[in-house]
Design a protein around this motif. Structure first.
Motif, PDB file in Angstrom:
ATOM      1  N   SER A 102       0.818  -1.215   0.000  1.00 49.34           N
ATOM      2  CA  SER A 102       0.000   0.000   0.000  1.00 49.34           C
ATOM      3  C   SER A 102       0.846   1.257   0.000  1.00 49.34           C
ATOM      4  O   SER A 102       0.369   2.328  -0.411  1.00 49.34           O
ATOM      5  CB  SER A 102      -0.926   0.010   1.223  1.00 49.34           C
ATOM      6  OG  SER A 102      -1.722  -1.152   1.275  1.00 49.34           O
ATOM      7  N   VAL A 191      -6.498   0.463  -6.063  1.00 46.46           N
ATOM      8  CA  VAL A 191      -5.706   1.282  -5.148  1.00 46.46           C
ATOM      9  C   VAL A 191      -4.267   0.785  -5.078  1.00 46.46           C
ATOM     10  O   VAL A 191      -3.324   1.568  -4.883  1.00 46.46           O
ATOM     11  CB  VAL A 191      -6.359   1.293  -3.749  1.00 46.46           C
ATOM     12  CG1 VAL A 191      -5.452   1.936  -2.716  1.00 46.46           C
ATOM     13  CG2 VAL A 191      -7.691   2.022  -3.807  1.00 46.46           C
ATOM     14  N   THR A 197      -5.779   2.528   3.482  1.00 43.19           N
ATOM     15  CA  THR A 197      -4.568   3.332   3.318  1.00 43.19           C
ATOM     16  C   THR A 197      -4.763   4.472   2.329  1.00 43.19           C
ATOM     17  O   THR A 197      -3.946   5.403   2.299  1.00 43.19           O
ATOM     18  CB  THR A 197      -3.398   2.452   2.848  1.00 43.19           C
ATOM     19  OG1 THR A 197      -3.723   1.872   1.570  1.00 43.19           O
ATOM     20  CG2 THR A 197      -3.127   1.343   3.853  1.00 43.19           C
ATOM     21  N   ASP A 198      -5.813   4.416   1.519  1.00 37.54           N
ATOM     22  CA  ASP A 198      -6.114   5.486   0.561  1.00 37.54           C
ATOM     23  C   ASP A 198      -7.623   5.552   0.364  1.00 37.54           C
ATOM     24  O   ASP A 198      -8.144   5.193  -0.698  1.00 37.54           O
ATOM     25  CB  ASP A 198      -5.404   5.233  -0.770  1.00 37.54           C
ATOM     26  CG  ASP A 198      -5.396   6.467  -1.668  1.00 37.54           C
ATOM     27  OD1 ASP A 198      -6.104   7.440  -1.334  1.00 37.54           O
ATOM     28  OD2 ASP A 198      -4.695   6.460  -2.696  1.00 37.54           O
TER      29      ASP A 198
END
Length: 657
Positions: A102, A191, A197-198
């Motif tokens: 990530s 992602v 994480t986003d």
């Protein structure tokens, strides 16, 4: 005079560890040769992924990593033992490495992922001085593998016979959870890592509710899917659904394999080949005939993976592998895997691991560096999903929501009595079975605690109470091997023993009896419950097609063909039938990769017209495209536009062809 017959006492031969295959000692390599081998390994670790990716053959890399991991381990007597332990280690490692994926710029790209894995394995080989070495397969390896394949084919058969997208959707739409899990897998691929994480990048593809949902299965499926495709590009709707269903069925096969392997590992030498076949058949029959079949019917892949990892953890805690360092790494990896796959099992898992650490504290403390390394990684990662979910969602409130659970307590009582009979017949004299009894007792206390909590709340047991029963059922199935304690051990010489054919026939008879008790022939087994206006098992209702939704599936396929994605526009299927429009809209958005951006149009809204269309207009501030499936739905939307003409600037109506 001293006698010539006087001799020094002979040194007794060392006792072989039954979990460690015999092998000749490795001869030390010259330093220059070790450097050469390490350099070649490092070069291959990166050149092979580059070549495989360029040729579209990246799917070969995960099996290679699994084989090398198994070759570097030193636990397990057979090839299957080694592969299962390597799988457990890798699943936990992937859950942890997902944070790395990530953060770095390459996401889930096969080349850096496989190259990094090969480099780490090289480091392990250099640090331990080991060379890849695999034990030979044994005849007892076959039953667990065939059990997993048989269970996956049996429950995957409705998908295999469906024929086209509409046919598969008719079964996938039985459980709307499939749409959310599919969206999460595709969101992670988009992602390049965990959704949390986003969140902004994930917001378009995946529903907001999945951002902090445990994503161990989803990340693993997304990563393997990227290798399978040899591409990080988004998939088309048909391929995305088919691949997701394949990974969900693979998780179920892994769960069955884990249950059978755990049952045979705990039972150990009490099982000869015939008894191993019997245990594998009985466990498989109960997996298919019990509530566990619902994991495929309704789409619970995260719980499926979590239950598989919990079963493996119980097995290695009850009968540890050779080498305390390997054991610590396995326990840490499995705990991380459970934490990222299905956090509800963590309380029981945590207590079992704590009890093992206390029991083995002297051996554990003799490996302080390994203990510190595992703790440094595992302790902060195990509760990460739980803490994130508690801080960012209303997970505690959700525990007391959902449908009422009506378990078959008589089935649980029967299984408990069978396993208890084996334990009382002599199992409790053995340490491995005493540890198992402690694990089973912990699960029982966990179930009772949830039942008492719902009683305090003055409400019927809800959805998540059923999850505690799934954990208890897993432990009971793992204990099926205790039935072997009711019979003389296979190596006992008690008169004339039956031959191999007779023992296999007895095993087959036991499996047939279990299939009958589980209700596989007609669906009237001990786990049968009211489904679709009749009492039957989940598997029987699933196979019959009575639970399928061909109408909504056909509407979804027509909507996908008629309404391609328009940026900034939410597509909504309107239907006069209750819940049909909701399901169709949900799956259309998921297959088009817009489930996150379209979420306000589906969730927490009325499920029937005319209230639903009005609620959609109020919830979605942007452009909306209504696809009317029938005259009633078309009339509702037209009336809405007539009553509120200002909506015509952002709302349009089309009849679904």
């Amino acid at each position: 005079m001293q006698s010539n017959s006087t001799r020094a006492p002979a040194t007794p031969p060392p006792v072989a560890n039954p979990d460690r295959p015999a092998s000749p000692p490795a001869s030390p390599r010259p330093p220059s040769r070790r450097v050469t081998v390490a350099a070649l390994w490092l070069a291959a670790a990166w050149l092979l992924p580059v070549l495989a990716y360029a040729l579209g053959a990246a799917a070969l890399l995960p099996p290679l990593v699994l084989a090398l991991t198994a070759g570097l381990l030193r636990g397990g007597r057979t090839l299957l033992d080694r592969l299962v332990l390597a799988t457990a280690l890798l699943l936990g490692a992937v859950a942890a490495a997902g944070l790395l994926f990530s953060g770095w710029p390459w996401g889930l790209h096969p080349v850096p992922v496989a190259g990094t894995a090969g480099t780490v394995l090289l480091g392990v080989a250099l640090a331990t001085g080991r060379r890849p070495r695999w034990p030979r397969p044994a005849a007892t390896d076959l039953p667990p593998v065939l059990a997993a394949v048989a269970a996956a084919v049996a429950l995957g058969w409705p998908y295999l016979r469906a024929g086209d997208l509409a046919g598969r959707l008719a079964y996938a739409m039985i459980g709307e959870d499939n749409s959310r899990h599919l969206a999460a897998v595709e969101g992670i691929r988009a992602v390049g890592g965990y959704l949390f994480t986003d969140p902004q990048a994930a917001a378009r593809v995946a529903p907001e509710a999945m951002t902090w949902y445990p994503q161990g299965f989803h990340l693993t499926a997304a990563l393997l899917d990227t290798f399978l495709r040899s591409s990080t590009a988004p998939a088309d709707p048909v391929a995305a659904l088919d691949h997701y269903l394949g990974w969900a069925l693979s998780a179920y096969a892994l769960m069955v394999l884990a249950l059978v392997w755990a049952a045979t590992r705990i039972a150990g030498r009490q099982l000869d080949l015939a008894r191993t076949w019997a245990v594998a058949g009985v466990v498989t029959a109960f997996c298919i005939g019990s509530e566990l079949a619902r994991f495929v019917v309704y789409g619970y892949p995260g719980e499926t993976l979590g239950l598989a990892l919990a079963a493996l953890l119980v097995a290695v805690l009850c009968r540890p592998v050779a080498g305390i360092g390997t054991q610590l790494c396995l326990v840490g990896a499995l705990c991380v895997g459970v934490g990222f796959a299905y956090l509800m099992f963590l309380p029981v898992v945590g207590l079992l691991v704590l009890a093992w650490l206390v029991r083995q504290r002297r051996a554990v403390l003799r490996r302080p560096l390994v203990l510190a390394g595992v703790a440094l990684v595992a302790v902060p990662l195990i509760p990460l999903s739980s803490i994130g979910g508690l801080l960012n969602t209303d997970q505690i409130d959700n525990v007391a929501t959902g449908g009422t659970v009506e378990p078959r307590y008589d089935a649980f009582l029967a299984l408990t009595a069978l396993v208890g009979a084996g334990l009382l017949a002599g199992g409790l004299r053995l340490p491995v079975w005493r540890r198992y009894a402690g694990a089973l007792g912990t699960a029982v206390v966990f179930v009772l605690g949830f039942r008492i909590w719902f009683h305090v709340l003055d409400t019927d047991p809800r959805y998540y109470y059923g999850k505690t029963l799934h954990l208890l059922l897993m432990l009971l199935l793992v204990g099926i091997g205790a039935l072997g304690l009711l019979l003389p051990p296979p190596w006992a010489a008690a008169g004339r023993r039956p031959g191999p054919l007779a023992r296999l026939l007895v095993a087959a008879a036991v499996v047939v009896a279990a299939a009958g008790v589980a209700g596989l022939p007609g669906g009237t087994g001990m786990f049968a419950q009211p489904l679709d206006h009749r009492t039957t098992t989940w598997a029987s209702a699933w196979w019959s097609g009575r639970l399928a939704r061909p109408g909504p599936a056909e509407l979804t396929v027509r909507a996908l063909a008629q309404a391609p994605v328009e940026p900034g526009t939410v597509t909504v299927v309107a239907s006069g039938k209750r819940r049909e429009g909701y399901l169709c809209s949900l799956f259309v958005a998921t297959l088009q990769g817009t489930a996150g951006a379209s979420g306000p149009a589906y969730y927490k809204l009325p499920l029937a017209e005319p209230a639903r269309s009005a609620a959609v207009v109020a919830a979605v501030p942007g452009r909306i495209r209504f696809l009317a499936a029938d005259d009633d739905a078309e009339a509702v939307v037209r009336q809405l536009l007539t009553d509120r003409p200002e909506l015509r600037t952002r709302v349009r109506l089309e009849r679904l062809h």
